[in-house]
Design a protein around this motif. Structure first.
Motif, mmCIF file in Angstrom:
data_model
loop_
_atom_site.group_PDB
_atom_site.id
_atom_site.type_symbol
_atom_site.label_atom_id
_atom_site.label_comp_id
_atom_site.label_asym_id
_atom_site.label_seq_id
_atom_site.Cartn_x
_atom_site.Cartn_y
_atom_site.Cartn_z
ATOM 1 N N THR A 65 50.086 35.345 85.486
ATOM 2 C CA THR A 65 51.574 34.719 85.021
ATOM 3 C C THR A 65 51.866 33.557 86.222
ATOM 4 O O THR A 65 51.699 34.107 87.519
ATOM 5 C CB THR A 65 52.555 35.623 84.939
ATOM 6 N N THR A 69 55.053 31.079 87.757
ATOM 7 C CA THR A 69 56.486 30.667 87.265
ATOM 8 C C THR A 69 56.499 29.356 87.783
ATOM 9 O O THR A 69 55.785 28.755 88.623
ATOM 10 C CB THR A 69 57.538 31.511 88.145
ATOM 11 N N ARG A 102 58.089 30.406 82.564
ATOM 12 C CA ARG A 102 56.854 30.806 83.291
ATOM 13 C C ARG A 102 55.911 30.631 81.870
ATOM 14 O O ARG A 102 55.763 30.606 80.815
ATOM 15 C CB ARG A 102 57.278 32.539 82.993
#
Length: 558
Positions: free
Chosen positions: A96, A98, A61
């Motif tokens: 964020t 991933t 991440r």
């Protein structure tokens, strides 16, 4: 103001943290060191779409956080307050990503969709990329730049809303016009069908009542004969009437109950039965009086039933549904006939909507004309400073065709430039020199950035193709802008970097297993070394360092 940015596991960045101050901050570094990574990461934090592969190799991440000081951002503070996202004088935007492509955004710790991050980001940061001069070649970008400079945001929203309202009404009217022939044919059929049913006048429970009456009339003879026979056997037969037999039986048992009182209940039941039989005989006499053998009435009922069934067949429904069918036809007629009335009212509404739009559009035109004169003068002055002596900047505003409405106003906007005295101004896309385009774009951007209230402005290598004394002037212009705005400038030009209030160097380190980008805030001596590197290339002499020191001292005096 952007006060802090943290980048973790993004591209070739392991962990990068950057504190930013007011004024002009310059980011420098060798080609490929990753200077634009900071800008890319910030753009993602502010809601840009993420491309695949942005997560650092070997990590699950990536995370980017941007902290903003909102003490001088009243609009952003109100925006957050309206959405219950406020946090005193600070705002933290976090994103964020991933490695499998999923993404999440947060404002002050609360999850938010990317569109919301973008909306807030546009209030906090104004980014001018290294290809901004290419974007400014587009007419719509030129119009947006003029409107930003004029502060037309609220007015444009009103005009867009007025245009949508006018467009919706116009589409409704056009639909009515295109359907008129078909509607007229349908109206004629509906009127004929409704007229037929209105003449028939079917009632909701009529069929059931007619069926009962038909049954009674069709079997009148049988009903009369059977009821007469029953009455005769029950009461009128002198010899064997049931009532007479029951009375005799009751009398005999009454005499016997003197002997045995247990016969009393039986006698009471027989007396009750006699009373009921007498009442039944009375009802039969009344029933016979009501029975009427009327062939004419029977014929009328049969004709009515036939009419109902025939009409039901024509309308493909059950006879008991005819009343509902008539109501439906009448409703359709009302809707179509009201469409004719609506046709006239729509024309009135469109006229009102057009007048409202025109009022707003006239106001927009006036604000654009006023702002265009100021922008022309300011950009032309900047062009002279950027070694484009004799050049002048113009804004052409061409009215649209009479009666043509558009969501962005009633004129098109085009930026024109003249680079040679005595020659007519031409559209910017007619200019061949990339260096000239870069300088023109920069002159416009600096002026436009002064005009709107966004306190953080980022320039990503907008000085490409500019060098020497012109680059020094570019630096001076950006430093002057930094007096009232927070300016973050990514540059390859030492003349520009020397003007910064703060200097940051991006470094890339590589070993066998990984490549990492770091960011270092430079002190005075380190700045001289960095400027010397930018001036001298591979070999840095003492003379180069002296030149760099002079350049830095000169830049800090402006």
């Amino acid at each position: 103001m952007l006060s802090h940015i943290q980048i973790r596991n993004f591209a070739i960045v392991d962990l990068l943290e950057l504190d930013l101050a007011p004024g002009m901050s310059c980011l420098t570094g060798e080609t490929g060191a990753g200077k634009s990574i900071v800008l890319d990461a910030l753009s993602l934090a502010l809601g840009d779409r993420a491309e695949s592969g942005v997560v650092r190799h070997g990590c699950d991440r990536a995370e980017i956080s941007a902290n903003f000081d909102l003490r001088n951002e009243p609009a952003a503070q109100q925006w957050l307050l309206n959405r219950e996202l406020e946090m005193e004088d600070e705002c933290i935007i976090r994103r964020t990503l991933t490695k499998d492509g999923r993404s999440k955004g947060y404002i002050n710790g609360r999850p938010q969709p990317l569109a919301t991050l973008r909306e807030l980001g546009e209030m906090l940061v104004d980014i001018h990329g290294q290809h901004a001069h290419q974007a400014l070649l587009r007419r719509e970008q030129q119009r947006d730049t003029l409107d930003q400079y004029a502060g037309n945001g609220t007015l444009l929203k009103k005009i867009e809303h007025a245009y949508r309202h006018w467009s919706q009404l116009s589409q409704e009217l056009e639909s009515l016009r295109s359907d008129k022939q078909q509607r007229d044919a349908k109206l004629e059929l509906l009127r004929y069908q409704a007229h037929e049913l209105e003449n028939l006048n079917p009632q909701t429970d009529e069929l059931e009542q007619l069926d009962k009456e038909h049954q009674r009339l069709a079997h009148a003879h049988q009903l009369l004969e059977s009821s007469q026979q029953a009455l005769h056997q029950l009461h009128d037969d002198d010899q064997g009437a049931l009532i007479s037999q029951l009375q005799r039986m009751t009398q005999a048992l009454n005499e016997l109950q003197a002997i045995d009182h247990e016969l009393l209940p039986v006698c009471e039941l027989l007396e009750s039965a006699a009373i009921q039989m007498d009442e039944a005989a009375t009802e039969l006499r009344h029933y016979q009086e009501r029975i009427e053998i009327d062939p004419q009435q029977l014929q009328q009922v049969e004709e009515r039933l036939s009419e109902l069934h025939e009409m039901a067949r024509k309308h493909s429904c059950q006879p008991q549904q005819l009343a509902e069918r008539l109501h439906h036809l009448q409703q359709q007629l009302s809707d179509i006939e009201s469409a004719e009335v609506k046709y006239g009212s729509l024309e009135e509404e469109i006229a009102t909507a057009t007048a409202h739009y025109q009022t707003l559009a006239d106001k927009l035109t006036q604000t654009r004309l006023k702002a265009a004169k100021k922008l022309e003068k300011a950009v032309t002055e900047n062009l002279q400073r950027l070694s484009m002596s004799g050049s002048h900047f113009e804004i052409a505003m061409t009215p649209r065709n009479q009666g043509e409405l558009a969501p962005h106003g009633q004129e098109s906007v085009e930026f024109l430039i003249c680079t040679n005295p005595g020659q007519p101004a031409q559209p910017m896309n007619k200019i061949a020199s990339g260096g000239e385009l870069s300088r023109i774009s920069l002159a416009i951007q600096v002026v436009a950035s002064r005009a709107h209230g966004i306190t953080t402005v980022i320039f990503d290598e907008v000085d490409v193709g500019i060098g020497g004394g012109t680059a020094e002037i570019v630096g001076q212009m950006l430093r002057a802008l930094g007096e009232s705005r927070q300016v973050l400038c990514i540059t390859h030009q030492p003349q520009v970097a020397a003007q910064g209030h703060q200097h940051l160097r991006v470094c890339k380190k590589a070993d066998k297993n990984s490549t990492t980008t770091t960011l270092v805030a430079l002190d005075q001596n380190a700045r001289i070394d960095e400027l010397a590197r930018m001036l001298g290339g591979i070999t840095i002499t003492e003379q180069t360092r002296v030149h760099a020191q002079e350049m830095l001292l000169s830049g800090q005096q402006h």
